[in-house]
Each structure stands twice: as structure tokens, then as C-alpha cells.
Motif scaffolding. Structure first.
Motif, PDB file in Angstrom:
ATOM      1  N   ALA A  21      14.607  86.683 -11.509  1.00  0.00           N
ATOM      2  CA  ALA A  21      15.229  86.412 -10.221  1.00  0.00           C
ATOM      3  C   ALA A  21      16.443  85.502 -10.417  1.00  0.00           C
ATOM      4  O   ALA A  21      17.461  85.682  -9.785  1.00  0.00           O
ATOM      5  N   GLN A  22      16.329  84.537 -11.325  1.00  0.00           N
ATOM      6  CA  GLN A  22      17.455  83.660 -11.607  1.00  0.00           C
ATOM      7  C   GLN A  22      18.587  84.414 -12.299  1.00  0.00           C
ATOM      8  O   GLN A  22      19.736  84.066 -12.166  1.00  0.00           O
ATOM      9  N   ALA A  23      18.233  85.450 -13.060  1.00  0.00           N
ATOM     10  CA  ALA A  23      19.258  86.213 -13.781  1.00  0.00           C
ATOM     11  C   ALA A  23      20.061  87.106 -12.852  1.00  0.00           C
ATOM     12  O   ALA A  23      21.102  87.595 -13.229  1.00  0.00           O
ATOM     13  N   GLN A  24      19.585  87.324 -11.643  1.00  0.00           N
ATOM     14  CA  GLN A  24      20.262  88.216 -10.721  1.00  0.00           C
ATOM     15  C   GLN A  24      21.196  87.427  -9.814  1.00  0.00           C
ATOM     16  O   GLN A  24      20.887  87.165  -8.671  1.00  0.00           O
ATOM     17  N   ASP A  25      22.333  87.045 -10.339  1.00  0.00           N
ATOM     18  CA  ASP A  25      23.316  86.393  -9.495  1.00  0.00           C
ATOM     19  C   ASP A  25      24.717  86.677 -10.017  1.00  0.00           C
ATOM     20  O   ASP A  25      24.904  87.079 -11.159  1.00  0.00           O
ATOM     21  N   ALA A  26      25.681  86.495  -9.146  1.00  0.00           N
ATOM     22  CA  ALA A  26      27.057  86.833  -9.477  1.00  0.00           C
ATOM     23  C   ALA A  26      27.616  85.964 -10.599  1.00  0.00           C
ATOM     24  O   ALA A  26      28.468  86.423 -11.361  1.00  0.00           O
ATOM     25  N   GLY A  31      29.776  86.505 -16.410  1.00  0.00           N
ATOM     26  CA  GLY A  31      29.722  86.435 -17.869  1.00  0.00           C
ATOM     27  C   GLY A  31      29.503  87.803 -18.491  1.00  0.00           C
ATOM     28  O   GLY A  31      30.112  88.138 -19.512  1.00  0.00           O
ATOM     29  N   ILE A  32      28.633  88.593 -17.872  1.00  0.00           N
ATOM     30  CA  ILE A  32      28.382  89.953 -18.345  1.00  0.00           C
ATOM     31  C   ILE A  32      29.661  90.774 -18.216  1.00  0.00           C
ATOM     32  O   ILE A  32      30.037  91.508 -19.129  1.00  0.00           O
ATOM     33  N   TYR A  33      30.353  90.630 -17.087  1.00  0.00           N
ATOM     34  CA  TYR A  33      31.611  91.342 -16.862  1.00  0.00           C
ATOM     35  C   TYR A  33      32.624  90.980 -17.946  1.00  0.00           C
ATOM     36  O   TYR A  33      33.268  91.850 -18.530  1.00  0.00           O
ATOM     37  N   ALA A  34      32.790  89.692 -18.218  1.00  0.00           N
ATOM     38  CA  ALA A  34      33.757  89.250 -19.222  1.00  0.00           C
ATOM     39  C   ALA A  34      33.435  89.841 -20.591  1.00  0.00           C
ATOM     40  O   ALA A  34      34.341  90.236 -21.336  1.00  0.00           O
ATOM     41  N   ILE A  43      40.595  91.195 -16.614  1.00  0.00           N
ATOM     42  CA  ILE A  43      39.899  89.949 -16.275  1.00  0.00           C
ATOM     43  C   ILE A  43      39.630  89.863 -14.776  1.00  0.00           C
ATOM     44  O   ILE A  43      38.571  89.438 -14.353  1.00  0.00           O
ATOM     45  N   ASP A  44      40.588  90.287 -13.968  1.00  0.00           N
ATOM     46  CA  ASP A  44      40.435  90.179 -12.513  1.00  0.00           C
ATOM     47  C   ASP A  44      39.918  91.468 -11.871  1.00  0.00           C
ATOM     48  O   ASP A  44      39.818  91.549 -10.648  1.00  0.00           O
ATOM     49  N   ARG A 123      20.307  92.297 -15.162  1.00  0.00           N
ATOM     50  CA  ARG A 123      21.680  92.233 -15.651  1.00  0.00           C
ATOM     51  C   ARG A 123      22.577  93.212 -14.900  1.00  0.00           C
ATOM     52  O   ARG A 123      23.712  92.885 -14.547  1.00  0.00           O
ATOM     53  N   VAL A 124      22.070  94.425 -14.673  1.00  0.00           N
ATOM     54  CA  VAL A 124      22.841  95.425 -13.930  1.00  0.00           C
ATOM     55  C   VAL A 124      23.108  94.920 -12.514  1.00  0.00           C
ATOM     56  O   VAL A 124      24.237  94.995 -12.014  1.00  0.00           O
ATOM     57  N   LEU A 125      22.084  94.377 -11.864  1.00  0.00           N
ATOM     58  CA  LEU A 125      22.253  93.856 -10.507  1.00  0.00           C
ATOM     59  C   LEU A 125      23.215  92.668 -10.488  1.00  0.00           C
ATOM     60  O   LEU A 125      24.065  92.564  -9.599  1.00  0.00           O
ATOM     61  N   SER A 126      23.126  91.777 -11.455  1.00  0.00           N
ATOM     62  CA  SER A 126      24.036  90.628 -11.522  1.00  0.00           C
ATOM     63  C   SER A 126      25.474  91.087 -11.668  1.00  0.00           C
ATOM     64  O   SER A 126      26.383  90.544 -11.025  1.00  0.00           O
ATOM     65  N   LEU A 127      25.684  92.098 -12.481  1.00  0.00           N
ATOM     66  CA  LEU A 127      27.025  92.637 -12.667  1.00  0.00           C
ATOM     67  C   LEU A 127      27.542  93.258 -11.372  1.00  0.00           C
ATOM     68  O   LEU A 127      28.680  93.028 -10.967  1.00  0.00           O
TER      69      LEU A 127
END
Length: 136
Positions: A21-26, A31-34, A43-44, A123-127
Motif C-alpha cells: 500500500a505504501q508502494a502505491q503512490d505517485a 522514481g520508477i518513471y525516471a 523527464i517531463d 509499481r504499475v499503479l504507482s507509475l
């Protein structure tokens, strides 16, 4: 069968729900996006990453997903594109299937360990949540 599935799901949430649950955030998604996305999408998120000039099809501008969807962020579609398991392929196919990439980092597949499955989905949801935060 449904009761068994429900029991297993509730047990998994009880056992693994806290960290996932903590891993699911923007913030984590950024960081995953970068790490995985910025080289193509920039980057943007505007599609001007350094590898974009080497691609046969340009990476899309990820900041306009809501605009292209009548002002609503298409969360489920974005998750499906990132995850890659629905048959829907972004860019016509060259985008990696990140659900599989994240699974392989754990040495598992979606059929494997419950905690690894939850981590991949988190991770997918966070991304996807991070991409939602980029919308103009």
C-alpha cells in the motif's frame, strides 16, 4: 471457489498489504518513471527523451492523456499499457511490457509468489498515479 479466493485475497492483504500500500503512490512512481520511462518520454513526460530520435515511432506526450480523454485521466487504460498484459500495445509495440520487467526483477511471473505479484502491481499503479500527476 469464490470463498476460497476471497480468503486467500484477504490473507494476502493482511500479510502483504502494508508495504505494498505504501508502494502505491505517485512519489514512488516518479522514481520508477525516471528509471524506466524518461529515456523515451522525457523527464517531463512530453515525449522528448534522448532515445526518442532513435525510435521508428515517437513516444507520445504523456502530459496530454487526460486532454485526449475528455478531461478524464484514463487510469485503467494506462495501467493496461504499462502492464502489457491486455494485448493493447502502446506505440504499436516497441514499448517494453513493464509488468513482465517488474516480475523478472523478482525472478517470478504473475503466476508466482503473491508478494511479488502485489509488488509488481503496486509499481504499475504507482507509475500510473505519477502519470496522472503530470496531466496539464
Amino acid at each position: 471457489m469464490r470463498q476460497t479466493l476471497l480468503a486467500v485475497s484477504l490473507t494476502a492483504i493482511a500479510m502483504f498489504g502494508g508495504p505494498q500500500a505504501q508502494a502505491q503512490d505517485a512519489g514512488i512512481g516518479g522514481g520508477i518513471y525516471a528509471q524506466y520511462c524518461a529515456t523515451c518520454h522525457g523527464i517531463d513526460g512530453t515525449g522528448d527523451g534522448p532515445l526518442n530520435e532513435l525510435m521508428s515511432q515517437s513516444a507520445p506526450d504523456l502530459t496530454k492523456l487526460s486532454e485526449a480523454n475528455d478531461g478524464v485521466f484514463p487510469m485503467l487504460e494506462v495501467i493496461h499499457i504499462i502492464d502489457g498484459r491486455t494485448g493493447l500495445r502502446a506505440h504499436g509495440g516497441p514499448m517494453p511490457v513493464y509488468g513482465r520487467v517488474f516480475d523478472e526483477e523478482h525472478g517470478t511471473t504473475m503466476q508466482g509468489d503473491v508478494s511479488a505479484v502485489l509488488e509488481t502491481r503496486g509499481r504499475v499503479l504507482s507509475l500510473a498515479m505519477f502519470l496522472e500527476s503530470l496531466q496539464q
